[in-house]
Design an enzyme around this catalytic site. Structure first.
Site, short mmCIF file in Angstrom:
data_model
loop_
_atom_site.label_atom_id
_atom_site.label_comp_id
_atom_site.label_asym_id
_atom_site.label_seq_id
_atom_site.Cartn_x
_atom_site.Cartn_y
_atom_site.Cartn_z
N SER A 228 0.82 -1.46 0.24
CA SER A 228 0.05 0.36 -0.15
C SER A 228 0.95 0.88 0.14
CB SER A 228 -0.83 0.09 1.55
OG SER A 228 -1.82 1.20 0.92
N ASP A 296 -16.08 -17.08 -14.64
CA ASP A 296 -14.88 -17.39 -14.48
C ASP A 296 -14.33 -19.10 -15.27
OD1 ASP A 296 -14.43 -19.67 -12.39
OD2 ASP A 296 -15.97 -20.51 -11.28
N ASP A 299 -11.26 -18.53 -18.08
CA ASP A 299 -9.83 -19.14 -18.87
C ASP A 299 -9.70 -21.14 -18.71
OD1 ASP A 299 -10.58 -20.42 -15.78
OD2 ASP A 299 -9.44 -19.40 -14.35
N ASP A 303 -13.42 -22.52 -11.04
CA ASP A 303 -12.18 -22.45 -9.45
C ASP A 303 -13.36 -21.56 -8.75
OD1 ASP A 303 -11.15 -20.69 -10.69
OD2 ASP A 303 -9.20 -21.86 -10.82
N ASP A 439 -8.58 -6.19 -5.32
CA ASP A 439 -8.15 -5.39 -4.77
C ASP A 439 -9.50 -4.30 -5.23
OD1 ASP A 439 -7.34 -3.17 -3.37
OD2 ASP A 439 -4.58 -3.47 -3.70
N HIS A 478 -6.85 -6.03 -1.73
CA HIS A 478 -5.37 -5.23 -0.70
C HIS A 478 -4.95 -5.75 0.09
CE1 HIS A 478 -3.78 -1.23 -1.12
NE2 HIS A 478 -3.87 -1.22 0.01
#
Length: 549
Positions: A228, A296, A299, A303, A439, A478
């Site tokens: 951060s 989802d 790819d 999962d 994030d 984050h």
């Protein structure tokens, strides 16, 4: 060994470009007479003058007792304390109680160390507090500084404890002020510079001098770790003080800070300014489920993770309520808010992109930014104290056309770490950057965009891959948390890279539930992603390889 104490002195050669101490440093860290011969001995930083320490000694030799470091003389520095701490930290009371009960538990199994506290005053208005912890035995020969979060304002003791346990000399600073507010900036331009970059550099130089005074040897390798604000601090070091560190780990950099603050205040305009636009937390799981349904499996593996969110073309309109309101749908104002959160912020007049938005898959983490009555305080204070210098400024008045560039104009590059020309650092050092794709606080494409800018500036991946790599972490929030594998050891990867020239081709990450690891995955250097090999458990990293998407 020494009878007459310390008369330490440091000679620094200014860096003409930056007006700071960024060039070779000669540390006269010990000067005293032996009891037996009365012969004057001077301990010099051999590394700084290009001579290997091994020429003169096969192993580090203790140069001073811990308590004698109170007499160490360094420029613009007062040594406030030098105290031996026994193993387990029985007499360790950190920072007037900054550490909470959970943090305090980290100090119970510390090894014995020398604790040094100092105050640095490089300008008339500077008041930078720092500490250095030096292992009493078992020093690994290296140095690790740890970064801050938010506006800083306190020393990062828990992170120092982790570094100490790994055998490092470690250091941290409050960056020149106390407390988590940005109010310290008003009327104190030098303190803003301290926060922006100077405190970290000054801390680094002085901590290394203290290390050499204590052990008689300078650190072999120097590392930076931070997430951060700590990630931004690491990038700033690489850009401004190329010789401070050999390896920099920059996690989820809150950077460029002026644009990040702009985006975070925009979130307030989108989701908080009009009560009708507020998205109840009870609806976040439905938004997330819709994202997974759409993206989802893209790819090739279903999962529960969106491995490459930039390829996800999720349209929130599928969630529009048709028969009244409910937890599984969004009203028209809520739909508009969700769409804006997942889209770039654009100038309302020109349409030009100002900042990226959040990525699909981050929805479960939105709660921190879309609840309450005000946007993230660090962003509001950036405008109050740095941009408009008005503590009464109202975030609702921000104009995303006329005010959009004021943050960068007022900040003047003091805090932002946006310079892509890090050639000087990469010529000798390694930069490892990472960020979660989910994030909710810092739009992930800030990191991707900086990475791409560096590559473009320095001539492409072929010229940077041996020194700079970015790891994007699917499903991570984050600096940690989230549905994806979010626990990993970037420091070990960096050690191998710097000390053994072994670049990280992947970093194994894990996810745990109730303290038990339930999934491992390899993290891959961007733009590669982890691809399933087609056999074996999808929760085992061994069944994945890093490939281009």
């Amino acid at each position: 060994m020494y009878a007459n104490g310390w008369l330490g002195r440091q000679v620094e050669i200014p860096d003409e470009e930056h007006g700071a101490m960024n060039s070779p440093i000669i540390n006269l860290v010990g000067c005293c007479r032996t009891a037996l011969s009365n012969r004057l001995i001077v301990v010099v930083s051999l590394a700084a003058v290009g001579l290997p320490l091994s020429v003169f000694s096969a192993a580090p030799a203790r140069a001073a007792s811990c308590e004698s470091l109170t007499a160490l003389v360094l420029p613009n520095t007062t040594i406030d304390m030098a105290r031996s701490i026994a193993a387990g930290g029985p007499n360790l009371a950190v920072g007037s109680g900054e550490a909470n009960a959970a943090d305090a538990s980290r100090f119970k199994d510390l090894p014995a160390f020398c604790r040094v506290a100092a105050t640095l005053k490089p300008t008339h208005d500077s008041d930078i507090k720092m500490e250095v912890w030096l292992p009493a035995s078992g020093w690994n020969g290296n140095f690790q500084a740890v970064g801050n979060g938010g506006w800083a304002g306190s020393i990062s003791y828990p992170e120092m404890a982790l570094a100490l346990k790994r055998g490092y000399v470690t250091t941290s600073t409050d960056t020149g002020h106390t407390g988590s507010s940005g109010r310290f900036v008003l009327g104190h331009p030098e303190k803003l510079i301290d926060f922006g970059y100077r405190a970290i550099h000054e801390m680094t130089v002085k901590a290394k001098a203290i290390t050499e005074a204590f052990y008689g040897n300078a650190p072999r390798f120097s590392y930076w770790t931070g997430c951060s604000t700590g990630g931004r601090q690491g990038l700033k070091e690489a850009q401004r003080y190329a010789n401070d560190y050999d390896g920099i780990i920059a996690g989820a950099p809150a950077n460029p800070r002026s644009l990040l603050a702009l985006w975070q205040v925009y979130v307030g305009h989108v989701a908080l300014k009009d009560p009708a636009s507020a998205i109840p937390l009870s609806k976040l799981p439905a938004i997330h489920a819709a994202v997974l349904e759409a993206c989802d499996a893209r790819d090739g593996l279903k999962d529960g993770l969106v491995d490459n969110p930039t390829s996800c073309n999720f349209n929130p309109k599928v969630l529009l309520c048709k028969d009244g309101d409910g937890t599984a749908c969004l009203t028209a104002p809520q739909l508009e808010a969700a769409t804006k959160l997942l889209s770039p912020l654009r100038n309302p007049r020109t349409g030009a992109q100002l900042t990226p938005g959040l990525e699909p898959g981050s929805e479960l983490g939105w709660s921190a930014n879309i609840t309450g009555v005000d946007p993230r305080s660090s962003a509001v204070e950036q405008f109050k104290y740095v941009v408009f210098q008005n503590p009464n400024w109202d975030w609702r008045t921000l104009d995303f056309d006329s005010d959009a560039s004021k943050g960068e104009e007022m900040e003047k590059g003091i805090i932002n770490a946006a310079d892509p020309n890090i050639k000087a650092f990469l010529a000798h050092g390694k930069l490892l950057e990472y960020q979660g794709w989910s994030d909710p606080n810092v739009p992930p494409l800030f990191s991707v965009d900086y990475y791409k800018n560096v590559l473009q500036t320095l001539g492409g991946e072929a010229k940077t891959k041996d020194s700079y790599r970015l790891f994007m972490v699917p499903g991570m929030w984050h600096c940690g948390g989230g549905d994806g594998p979010n626990t990993f050891d970037m420091l070990s990867a960096m050690e191998q890279w710097v000390e053994n020239k072994k670049a990280p081709e992947q970093v194994i990450a894990s996810h745990s539930t109730d303290g038990k690891v339930d999934r491992t995955r390899p993290l891959c250097p961007y733009p590669q992603v982890a691809k399933y090999k087609g056999a074996g458990s999808v929760d085992d990293a061994a069944n994945f390889s890093c490939r281009m998407p």
